[in-house]
Design an enzyme around this catalytic site. Structure first.
Site, PDB file in Angstrom:
ATOM      1  N   CYS A  98      87.586  38.667  11.387  1.00  0.00           N
ATOM      2  CA  CYS A  98      86.162  38.374  11.159  1.00  0.00           C
ATOM      3  C   CYS A  98      85.886  37.795   9.768  1.00  0.00           C
ATOM      4  O   CYS A  98      85.104  36.861   9.617  1.00  0.00           O
ATOM      5  CB  CYS A  98      85.339  39.632  11.390  1.00  0.00           C
ATOM      6  N   SER A 156      86.992  54.716  30.908  1.00  0.00           N
ATOM      7  CA  SER A 156      85.678  54.078  31.117  1.00  0.00           C
ATOM      8  C   SER A 156      85.476  53.569  32.541  1.00  0.00           C
ATOM      9  O   SER A 156      84.422  53.025  32.858  1.00  0.00           O
ATOM     10  CB  SER A 156      85.512  52.898  30.166  1.00  0.00           C
ATOM     11  N   HIS A 190      79.278  40.826   7.701  1.00  0.00           N
ATOM     12  CA  HIS A 190      80.123  40.849   6.510  1.00  0.00           C
ATOM     13  C   HIS A 190      79.568  39.863   5.481  1.00  0.00           C
ATOM     14  O   HIS A 190      79.093  38.774   5.847  1.00  0.00           O
ATOM     15  CB  HIS A 190      81.546  40.385   6.852  1.00  0.00           C
ATOM     16  N   ARG A 192      98.046  36.137  16.151  1.00  0.00           N
ATOM     17  CA  ARG A 192      97.500  35.131  15.218  1.00  0.00           C
ATOM     18  C   ARG A 192      98.559  34.363  14.427  1.00  0.00           C
ATOM     19  O   ARG A 192      98.358  33.225  14.052  1.00  0.00           O
ATOM     20  CB  ARG A 192      96.572  35.809  14.206  1.00  0.00           C
ATOM     21  N   THR A 235      83.636  47.720  26.878  1.00  0.00           N
ATOM     22  CA  THR A 235      82.770  48.810  26.432  1.00  0.00           C
ATOM     23  C   THR A 235      82.721  48.891  24.909  1.00  0.00           C
ATOM     24  O   THR A 235      82.006  49.717  24.346  1.00  0.00           O
ATOM     25  CB  THR A 235      83.297  50.169  26.964  1.00  0.00           C
ATOM     26  N   GLY A 236      83.470  48.055  24.227  1.00  0.00           N
ATOM     27  CA  GLY A 236      83.543  48.109  22.757  1.00  0.00           C
ATOM     28  C   GLY A 236      82.501  47.234  22.096  1.00  0.00           C
ATOM     29  O   GLY A 236      81.739  46.521  22.758  1.00  0.00           O
ATOM     30  N   GLN A 277      82.444  44.311   3.708  1.00  0.00           N
ATOM     31  CA  GLN A 277      82.551  44.297   5.168  1.00  0.00           C
ATOM     32  C   GLN A 277      81.869  45.499   5.822  1.00  0.00           C
ATOM     33  O   GLN A 277      82.069  46.647   5.409  1.00  0.00           O
ATOM     34  CB  GLN A 277      84.033  44.232   5.566  1.00  0.00           C
ATOM     35  N   GLY A 318      83.009  46.315  11.906  1.00  0.00           N
ATOM     36  CA  GLY A 318      84.310  45.634  11.918  1.00  0.00           C
ATOM     37  C   GLY A 318      85.446  46.587  12.247  1.00  0.00           C
ATOM     38  O   GLY A 318      86.546  46.162  12.611  1.00  0.00           O
ATOM     39  N   ARG A 341      85.053  47.867   2.238  1.00  0.00           N
ATOM     40  CA  ARG A 341      84.172  48.358   3.312  1.00  0.00           C
ATOM     41  C   ARG A 341      82.894  48.901   2.667  1.00  0.00           C
ATOM     42  O   ARG A 341      82.963  49.655   1.691  1.00  0.00           O
ATOM     43  CB  ARG A 341      84.888  49.476   4.073  1.00  0.00           C
TER      44      ARG A 341
HETATM   45  N1  LIG Z   1      84.567  44.379  15.225  1.00  0.00           N
HETATM   46  C1  LIG Z   1      84.837  43.232  14.642  1.00  0.00           C
HETATM   47  O1  LIG Z   1      84.122  42.725  13.765  1.00  0.00           O
HETATM   48  C2  LIG Z   1      86.065  42.491  15.029  1.00  0.00           C
HETATM   49  C3  LIG Z   1      86.219  41.209  14.554  1.00  0.00           C
HETATM   50  C4  LIG Z   1      87.357  40.508  14.905  1.00  0.00           C
HETATM   51  C5  LIG Z   1      88.280  41.103  15.724  1.00  0.00           C
HETATM   52  N2  LIG Z   1      88.099  42.363  16.181  1.00  0.00           N
HETATM   53  C6  LIG Z   1      89.119  42.934  17.044  1.00  0.00           C
HETATM   54  O2  LIG Z   1      88.598  43.104  18.361  1.00  0.00           O
HETATM   55  C7  LIG Z   1      89.210  44.232  18.977  1.00  0.00           C
HETATM   56  C8  LIG Z   1      88.156  45.206  19.467  1.00  0.00           C
HETATM   57  O3  LIG Z   1      87.329  45.624  18.398  1.00  0.00           O
HETATM   58  P1  LIG Z   1      86.001  46.464  18.622  1.00  0.00           P
HETATM   59  O4  LIG Z   1      85.337  46.467  17.300  1.00  0.00           O
HETATM   60  O5  LIG Z   1      85.235  45.990  19.811  1.00  0.00           O
HETATM   61  O6  LIG Z   1      86.598  47.929  18.958  1.00  0.00           O
HETATM   62  P2  LIG Z   1      85.909  49.154  19.723  1.00  0.00           P
HETATM   63  O7  LIG Z   1      84.421  49.103  19.582  1.00  0.00           O
HETATM   64  O8  LIG Z   1      86.627  50.349  19.260  1.00  0.00           O
HETATM   65  O9  LIG Z   1      86.263  48.882  21.282  1.00  0.00           O
HETATM   66  C9  LIG Z   1      87.579  48.897  21.766  1.00  0.00           C
HETATM   67  C10 LIG Z   1      87.611  48.449  23.215  1.00  0.00           C
HETATM   68  O10 LIG Z   1      88.954  48.402  23.664  1.00  0.00           O
HETATM   69  C11 LIG Z   1      89.080  49.164  24.859  1.00  0.00           C
HETATM   70  N3  LIG Z   1      90.399  49.777  24.975  1.00  0.00           N
HETATM   71  C12 LIG Z   1      91.022  50.620  24.128  1.00  0.00           C
HETATM   72  N4  LIG Z   1      92.238  50.982  24.612  1.00  0.00           N
HETATM   73  C13 LIG Z   1      92.377  50.376  25.803  1.00  0.00           C
HETATM   74  C14 LIG Z   1      93.382  50.358  26.795  1.00  0.00           C
HETATM   75  N5  LIG Z   1      94.523  51.064  26.664  1.00  0.00           N
HETATM   76  N6  LIG Z   1      93.195  49.604  27.899  1.00  0.00           N
HETATM   77  C15 LIG Z   1      92.050  48.894  28.066  1.00  0.00           C
HETATM   78  N7  LIG Z   1      91.039  48.861  27.158  1.00  0.00           N
HETATM   79  C16 LIG Z   1      91.211  49.598  26.044  1.00  0.00           C
HETATM   80  C17 LIG Z   1      88.020  50.239  24.715  1.00  0.00           C
HETATM   81  O11 LIG Z   1      87.747  50.786  25.979  1.00  0.00           O
HETATM   82  P3  LIG Z   1      87.275  52.334  26.140  1.00  0.00           P
HETATM   83  O12 LIG Z   1      85.824  52.365  25.755  1.00  0.00           O
HETATM   84  O13 LIG Z   1      87.540  52.582  27.569  1.00  0.00           O
HETATM   85  O14 LIG Z   1      88.160  53.134  25.217  1.00  0.00           O
HETATM   86  C18 LIG Z   1      86.864  49.411  24.152  1.00  0.00           C
HETATM   87  O15 LIG Z   1      86.256  48.689  25.193  1.00  0.00           O
HETATM   88  C19 LIG Z   1      90.161  44.796  17.928  1.00  0.00           C
HETATM   89  O16 LIG Z   1      91.435  44.234  18.130  1.00  0.00           O
HETATM   90  C20 LIG Z   1      89.583  44.313  16.627  1.00  0.00           C
HETATM   91  O17 LIG Z   1      90.555  44.232  15.622  1.00  0.00           O
HETATM   92  C21 LIG Z   1      87.007  43.073  15.865  1.00  0.00           C
END
Ligand SMILES: NC(=O)c1ccc[n+]([C@@H]2O[C@H](COP(=O)([O-])OP(=O)(O)OC[C@H]3O[C@@H](n4cnc5c(N)ncnc54)[C@H](OP(=O)(O)O)[C@@H]3O)[C@@H](O)[C@H]2O)c1
Length: 344
Positions: free
Chosen positions: A130, A40, A242, A99, A11-12, A157, A161, A235
């Site tokens: 990223c 969710s 980015h 990592r 969902t993220g 960025q 992110g 940011r």
């Molecule tokens: N965004 C980027 O550019 C980027 C780039 C590289 C790496 N990342 C990494 O990717 C990861 C996710 O980033 P995002 O940007 O997608 O974050 P986000 O939009 O905040 O989404 C977080 C996701 O994790 C789920 N989640 C949170 N707590 C959970 C739990 N206890 N059990 C199961 N699912 C859970 C959330 O589900 P709910 O909706 O149910 O809360 C949601 O689906 C992070 O580790 C981030 O550092 C992100």
């Protein structure tokens, strides 16, 4: 039979993009499962023309899953990736939890695809940060030609992110500015609308931030431990993509013209570099695209063998979801994985 793929964090921001990319690239999946937190459970996400009902992580049995794409943050990954891997699924994780583990390969397929072969030690493969992913895609072909000594990078960025709540914060603060409403920073330390913040992730003892440290450590692990790198991560009020101003010092001479030619044929790179109004890429144009765009390539006469360039990419795609799916494709194309249901 194809593979069973689970997307944890579906969902993220990153998870939704993973589902899009699995569909766009026709990943050979027989079944795709969307997983998130308990709150969710039962909500719906799209996978191509299909709608998937989200399942809760804590109740999910991964024993018939082949590949688990994880994007639910570091704490969730620390706890769950080893449990999922122990059930025989290969975890490709987007957080920073694994990592820097010597037993976990950190992969950008255009740069170090061969390193993926060592994934069996933990059954976990890590995706870089990223800002590192797009940087190493642009640096690798130049490093192969002229050996990089030192990199100085400043990042710009986008808020995506920092997750979906951060995007909402930029949106609501921007609205509040126009409506002369109160602005309260929640996700960011200061107001992000119409502002820039020179601070991403926590501060380290030496004054750098963890985001800046990650770029150093990850570039060394993926590309070459001898490369010296210093970063300032900022940011900016951009929703997606980015940008990076990158200064590179090489061992050997390399002209801007030669660098442009090398990058033109490099995997994952697209050069848009006309020395005229608009002859470069901005984050807005890179959003939704797969390429790492390189613009403004020029010689830096203040150092020996120096080049300066502007690197832009969609952080949710190359910086996260696309890179993770490319890693999964590597496993399939190199026959490093077999579908469990086929093997049974
Ligand atoms: N965004 C980027 O550019 C980027 C780039 C590289 C790496 N990342 C990494 O990717 C990861 C996710 O980033 P995002 O940007 O997608 O974050 P986000 O939009 O905040 O989404 C977080 C996701 O994790 C789920 N989640 C949170 N707590 C959970 C739990 N206890 N059990 C199961 N699912 C859970 C959330 O589900 P709910 O909706 O149910 O809360 C949601 O689906 C992070 O580790 C981030 O550092 C992100």
């Amino acid at each position: 039979m194809g593979f069973k793929v689970a997307v944890v964090g579906a969902t993220g921001n990153v998870g939704r993009e993973m589902l899009n990319i699995l569909d766009e690239r026709e990943f050979p999946a027989d079944e795709v499962v969307a997983i998130a937190s308990r709150k969710s459970q039962g909500t719906e996400v799209s996978y191509g023309d299909a709608t998937l009902k989200v399942k809760a992580l804590e109740h999910y049995d991964f024993s018939d899953v082949d590949i688990c794409l994880m994007s639910a943050g570091g704490a969730v990954s620390k706890e769950w990736s080893p449990k999922i891997a122990a059930q025989g699924a290969i975890v490709i994780d987007n957080s920073s939890a694994w990592r820097y583990d010597a037993d976990v390969p950190l992969i950008v397929p255009e740069v170090n695809a061969d390193a993926v072969a060592s994934f069996r030690k933990k059954n976990i493969i890590a995706n870089p940060n990223c800002s590192t992913a797009q940087l190493v895609v642009a640096l690798k072909p130049l490093h192969d030609r002229a050996r990089i000594k030192r990199v100085v990078v400043a990042t710009y960025q986008s808020v995506s992110g920092a997750g979906k709540d951060a995007m909402e914060e930029l949106f609501s603060q921007t609205k509040a500015v126009y409506q002369i409403d109160q602005i309260e920073p929640k996700k960011f330390t200061k107001r992000i609308a119409f502002n820039v913040i020179p601070h991403i992730d926590v501060f380290m003892e030496d004054g750098y931030t963890k985001e800046e440290w990650k770029m150093v450590a990850e570039t060394k692990k993926i590309l070459d431990p001898k490369i010296k790198l210093t970063a300032t991560c900022v940011r900016v009020p951009v929703f997606v993509s980015h940008s990076e101003a990158v200064n590179v010092e090489f061992e050997e001479p390399i002209s801007a013209e030669e660098a442009r030619d090398i990058l033109r044929s490099a995997p994952g790179c697209l050069v848009i570099d006309k020395r005229e109004n608009g002859g470069y890429v901005t984050p807005y144009e890179a959003a939704g695209e797969d390429a790492t765009y390189v613009s403004r390539i020029r010689e830096d006469a203040t150092v020996e063998n120096g080049l300066q360039m502007w690197v832009v990419s969609d952080n949710l795609r190359k910086g996260a979801a696309l890179n993770a799916v490319q890693i999964a494709e590597c496993l399939v194309n190199r026959k490093l994985i077999e579908a469990k249901r086929k093997a049974a």
